[in-house]
Design a protein around this motif. Sequence first.
Motif, mmCIF file in Angstrom:
data_model
loop_
_atom_site.group_PDB
_atom_site.id
_atom_site.type_symbol
_atom_site.label_atom_id
_atom_site.label_comp_id
_atom_site.label_asym_id
_atom_site.label_seq_id
_atom_site.Cartn_x
_atom_site.Cartn_y
_atom_site.Cartn_z
ATOM 1 N N ASN A 128 0.795 -1.075 -0.071
ATOM 2 C CA ASN A 128 -0.003 0.045 0.127
ATOM 3 C C ASN A 128 0.783 1.204 0.078
ATOM 4 O O ASN A 128 2.035 1.309 0.217
ATOM 5 N N ASN A 130 -4.930 1.786 -0.792
ATOM 6 C CA ASN A 130 -4.932 0.005 -1.051
ATOM 7 C C ASN A 130 -5.535 -0.215 -2.257
ATOM 8 O O ASN A 130 -5.918 0.695 -3.005
ATOM 9 N N GLN A 131 -5.706 -1.540 -2.323
ATOM 10 C CA GLN A 131 -5.962 -2.047 -3.766
ATOM 11 C C GLN A 131 -5.399 -1.443 -4.791
ATOM 12 O O GLN A 131 -5.870 -1.226 -5.784
ATOM 13 N N LEU A 132 -4.089 -1.268 -4.768
ATOM 14 C CA LEU A 132 -3.184 -0.889 -5.743
ATOM 15 C C LEU A 132 -2.404 -2.179 -6.393
ATOM 16 O O LEU A 132 -2.207 -3.319 -5.910
ATOM 17 N N GLU A 133 -1.946 -2.079 -7.724
ATOM 18 C CA GLU A 133 -1.394 -3.029 -8.572
ATOM 19 C C GLU A 133 0.025 -3.099 -8.037
ATOM 20 O O GLU A 133 0.908 -1.907 -7.582
ATOM 21 N N THR A 182 4.827 0.715 -5.410
ATOM 22 C CA THR A 182 4.393 -0.093 -4.629
ATOM 23 C C THR A 182 4.982 -1.415 -4.682
ATOM 24 O O THR A 182 6.029 -1.824 -5.474
ATOM 25 N N ASP A 198 2.526 -6.579 -1.518
ATOM 26 C CA ASP A 198 2.134 -7.205 -0.105
ATOM 27 C C ASP A 198 3.429 -6.928 0.876
ATOM 28 O O ASP A 198 3.206 -7.613 1.881
#
Length: 327
Positions: free
Chosen positions: A131, A183-186, A216, A219
């Motif tokens: 993130n 969040n929810q980014l590539e 990014t 995770d």
Amino acid sequence: MAFTFLQCFLLMRYVSVVLAHLPVPENVNVTSINLGVILEWDRPSYSLGKLTYTAEYRSSISRTFQTVCDNQTEHRCDFTHVIVPVGIFLFRVRAEQGQKTSRWVKTEQFFPDKHTIIGGPTVRLVSRDGNLEVDIRDPAMEGHKKLSDIYSSVGYNVRYWKEGEEDKATVMKDRQQNGLVLNQLEAWSRYCVQVQVFIELYKKTGEFSPVRCEATTSDGKVETWMIALILVVSFVVVSVTLPLLFLVAWYFYKGLKFFYPTDNLPENLKKYIMEPPHQYILKAMQNSSLQEEQYQEVSIISESPLVEEGPLCSNTEEQKGADQGVI
């Protein structure tokens, strides 16, 4: 006739009064960013010679104007130090040339907290666990500590997009926190962010901050193959580097020992090395004493009797053989 003469007199009087005044400054405007207040203007048209200017202000709680800039040649005047965030202010300026002055040119009422332009905030991005963490810092206000000291409610409009796709930007409006997480980014992609201040009371927005971009991760975890590759590369580098360092240190040490030996030479050897060889040999010859040769007489005695008869050579050979036997 008398009436016409009176009209001409009044007309000439009016024209003389008008001509006694200078043209007024033009394009008078108040510029305010982050509560800094600047009054600006242009030189009047059709004016000749050197002009000076006087600028003043008046607040809603005062009936008289206060002079801030007097008899100056600049086309601007800074009122920041006399303005408070909340209130109503009026500004005016005129041109001067010797004893002649222009009319005052006044501005419209100015509300600092309402009319000031709020600059872009400072934005810092941190990539963590796949993130992006966005940290927002309010712009500094002129003469004041915090933006929250002036406005009871401060929000932020945040827009972000994947690098190269600004036309697909996502906008988050009126965020009340100074920090948020995108969040929810590539994974393994760069994202860019801009933020502007939003004041709910006046429904006004400030300027956008400069664009900030950050990449990014996946995770926040590193793949197993990447860990193994890093370990192998590290092992190879260490295996090659350590022997090289040891060899360099060893040859360096040997070089130091050669040029700077730790053992001291004997004094006589130092003296021998320092003095030229011919001088040393000459001194040795001068200091040495001649020794007397020692010798002893050697007698040869033959045990066999001499033979009177016979050739001389035979006796001689026998005698040599006897001599060799004795010796």
